[in-house]
Write a protein that holds these residues in place. Structure first.
Motif, PDB file in Angstrom:
ATOM      1  N   LEU A   3      -5.503  13.182  -1.006  1.00  0.00           N
ATOM      2  CA  LEU A   3      -4.894  11.219  -0.769  1.00  0.00           C
ATOM      3  C   LEU A   3      -4.806  11.154  -1.901  1.00  0.00           C
ATOM      4  N   LEU A   4      -3.433   9.751  -2.695  1.00  0.00           N
ATOM      5  CA  LEU A   4      -3.650   9.022  -4.015  1.00  0.00           C
ATOM      6  C   LEU A   4      -3.446   7.797  -2.671  1.00  0.00           C
ATOM      7  N   LEU A   5      -4.034   6.699  -2.903  1.00  0.00           N
ATOM      8  CA  LEU A   5      -3.738   5.050  -2.474  1.00  0.00           C
ATOM      9  C   LEU A   5      -3.661   4.456  -3.172  1.00  0.00           C
ATOM     10  N   PHE A   9       5.324   9.434   1.010  1.00  0.00           N
ATOM     11  CA  PHE A   9       4.862   8.651   0.441  1.00  0.00           C
ATOM     12  C   PHE A   9       4.693   7.926   1.815  1.00  0.00           C
ATOM     13  N   VAL A  10       3.561   6.860   2.203  1.00  0.00           N
ATOM     14  CA  VAL A  10       3.737   6.654   3.377  1.00  0.00           C
ATOM     15  C   VAL A  10       3.394   4.816   2.534  1.00  0.00           C
ATOM     16  N   LEU A  11       4.418   4.133   2.570  1.00  0.00           N
ATOM     17  CA  LEU A  11       4.278   3.243   2.577  1.00  0.00           C
ATOM     18  C   LEU A  11       4.030   2.236   3.575  1.00  0.00           C
ATOM     19  N   THR A  12       3.453   0.880   3.408  1.00  0.00           N
ATOM     20  CA  THR A  12       3.005  -0.317   4.506  1.00  0.00           C
ATOM     21  C   THR A  12       2.815  -1.487   3.793  1.00  0.00           C
ATOM     22  N   ILE A  23       1.089  -1.295   0.065  1.00  0.00           N
ATOM     23  CA  ILE A  23       0.532   0.068  -0.182  1.00  0.00           C
ATOM     24  C   ILE A  23       0.768   1.415  -0.051  1.00  0.00           C
ATOM     25  N   GLU A  24       0.660   2.053  -1.392  1.00  0.00           N
ATOM     26  CA  GLU A  24       1.833   2.939  -0.659  1.00  0.00           C
ATOM     27  C   GLU A  24       0.463   4.832  -1.108  1.00  0.00           C
ATOM     28  N   ILE A  25       0.261   5.546   0.349  1.00  0.00           N
ATOM     29  CA  ILE A  25      -0.099   6.763   0.286  1.00  0.00           C
ATOM     30  C   ILE A  25      -0.006   8.040  -0.314  1.00  0.00           C
ATOM     31  N   LEU A  26      -0.058   8.272  -0.898  1.00  0.00           N
ATOM     32  CA  LEU A  26       0.550   9.763  -0.950  1.00  0.00           C
ATOM     33  C   LEU A  26      -0.640  11.220  -0.610  1.00  0.00           C
ATOM     34  N   THR A  27      -0.097  11.892  -0.023  1.00  0.00           N
ATOM     35  CA  THR A  27      -0.072  12.717   0.846  1.00  0.00           C
ATOM     36  C   THR A  27       0.848  13.936   1.360  1.00  0.00           C
ATOM     37  N   ASP A  28       0.064  14.811   1.537  1.00  0.00           N
ATOM     38  CA  ASP A  28       0.440  16.320   2.521  1.00  0.00           C
ATOM     39  C   ASP A  28       1.222  15.840   3.754  1.00  0.00           C
ATOM     40  N   THR A  29       2.709  16.359   4.113  1.00  0.00           N
ATOM     41  CA  THR A  29       2.687  15.746   5.046  1.00  0.00           C
ATOM     42  C   THR A  29       1.903  16.165   6.579  1.00  0.00           C
ATOM     43  N   ALA A  30       1.464  17.740   6.425  1.00  0.00           N
ATOM     44  CA  ALA A  30       0.565  17.150   7.455  1.00  0.00           C
ATOM     45  C   ALA A  30      -0.117  16.716   8.177  1.00  0.00           C
ATOM     46  N   LEU A  64      -7.701  -0.625   6.695  1.00  0.00           N
ATOM     47  CA  LEU A  64      -7.825   0.862   6.149  1.00  0.00           C
ATOM     48  C   LEU A  64      -7.549   1.586   5.072  1.00  0.00           C
ATOM     49  N   ALA A  65      -7.983   0.603   4.081  1.00  0.00           N
ATOM     50  CA  ALA A  65      -8.413   1.803   2.709  1.00  0.00           C
ATOM     51  C   ALA A  65     -10.080   2.322   2.984  1.00  0.00           C
ATOM     52  N   GLU A  66     -10.776   1.281   4.272  1.00  0.00           N
ATOM     53  CA  GLU A  66     -12.214   1.762   4.633  1.00  0.00           C
ATOM     54  C   GLU A  66     -12.407   3.140   5.678  1.00  0.00           C
ATOM     55  N   ASP A  67     -11.092   3.076   6.579  1.00  0.00           N
ATOM     56  CA  ASP A  67     -10.828   4.066   7.607  1.00  0.00           C
ATOM     57  C   ASP A  67     -10.720   5.858   6.053  1.00  0.00           C
ATOM     58  N   LEU A  68      -9.947   5.188   5.405  1.00  0.00           N
ATOM     59  CA  LEU A  68      -9.299   6.644   4.942  1.00  0.00           C
ATOM     60  C   LEU A  68     -10.356   7.026   3.761  1.00  0.00           C
ATOM     61  N   ALA A  69     -11.227   6.767   4.008  1.00  0.00           N
ATOM     62  CA  ALA A  69     -12.351   6.013   2.531  1.00  0.00           C
ATOM     63  C   ALA A  69     -12.421   8.336   2.290  1.00  0.00           C
ATOM     64  N   PRO A  70     -12.743   8.348   3.457  1.00  0.00           N
ATOM     65  CA  PRO A  70     -13.651   9.814   3.831  1.00  0.00           C
ATOM     66  C   PRO A  70     -12.179  10.482   3.431  1.00  0.00           C
ATOM     67  N   ILE A  71     -11.165  10.745   4.002  1.00  0.00           N
ATOM     68  CA  ILE A  71     -10.333  11.937   3.003  1.00  0.00           C
ATOM     69  C   ILE A  71      -9.962  11.851   1.430  1.00  0.00           C
ATOM     70  N   LEU A  72      -9.697  10.807   1.332  1.00  0.00           N
ATOM     71  CA  LEU A  72      -8.766  10.157  -0.023  1.00  0.00           C
ATOM     72  C   LEU A  72      -9.095  12.047  -0.456  1.00  0.00           C
ATOM     73  N   SER A  73     -10.911  12.253  -1.267  1.00  0.00           N
ATOM     74  CA  SER A  73     -10.459  12.995  -2.200  1.00  0.00           C
ATOM     75  C   SER A  73     -11.133  14.227  -1.498  1.00  0.00           C
ATOM     76  N   SER A  74     -11.488  14.775  -0.314  1.00  0.00           N
ATOM     77  CA  SER A  74     -11.005  16.251   0.568  1.00  0.00           C
ATOM     78  C   SER A  74      -9.781  16.546   0.755  1.00  0.00           C
ATOM     79  N   HIS A  75      -9.461  15.266   1.099  1.00  0.00           N
ATOM     80  CA  HIS A  75      -7.796  15.992   0.918  1.00  0.00           C
ATOM     81  C   HIS A  75      -6.453  15.790  -0.085  1.00  0.00           C
TER      82      HIS A  75
END
Length: 102
Positions: A87-89, A61-64, A10-17, A74-85
């Motif tokens: 993120l690329l998962l 990138f956060v890798l796991t 799993i790779e997640i591209l996100t802002d450092t914040a 994990l995907a279900e937990d992050l789903a609400p913020i994927l679009s709003s913030h």
């Protein structure tokens, strides 16, 4: 011969914040480890971008690696913020040695 098992990378591209939010979700899903790697620049559908520490929008990138069940949790937990913030998962099957660690 060495045996391998299938896990999800799993790779997640996100802002450092948002790193703390993402890594907390990884921990909550029961995934035992993660790695954060800085990203200097890229290009997406909105065009080119570069790290921007002044504005606080530099990316990582956060890798796991996890089992299918934990990856989906994990995907279900992050789903609400994927679009709003923004993120690329991404996730895909990988073969790992010592599968019990994931």
């Amino acid at each position: 011969m060495i045996e391998t098992v299938i896990r999800k990378r799993i790779e997640i591209l996100t802002d450092t914040a948002l790193v703390k939010r993402v890594t907390s979700a990884i921990d909550k899903a029961g995934i035992t480890g993660w790695t954060v790697t800085p990203v200097n620049s890229g290009k997406g559908r909105d065009g080119h971008w570069r790290e921007e520490r002044v504005m606080g929008t530099d990316k990582v990138f956060v890798l796991t690696v996890a089992s299918q069940d934990k990856a989906m949790s994990l995907a279900e937990d992050l789903a609400p913020i994927l679009s709003s913030h923004g993120l690329l998962l991404t996730m895909w099957d990988v073969e790992v040695i010592r599968g019990e660690r994931f």
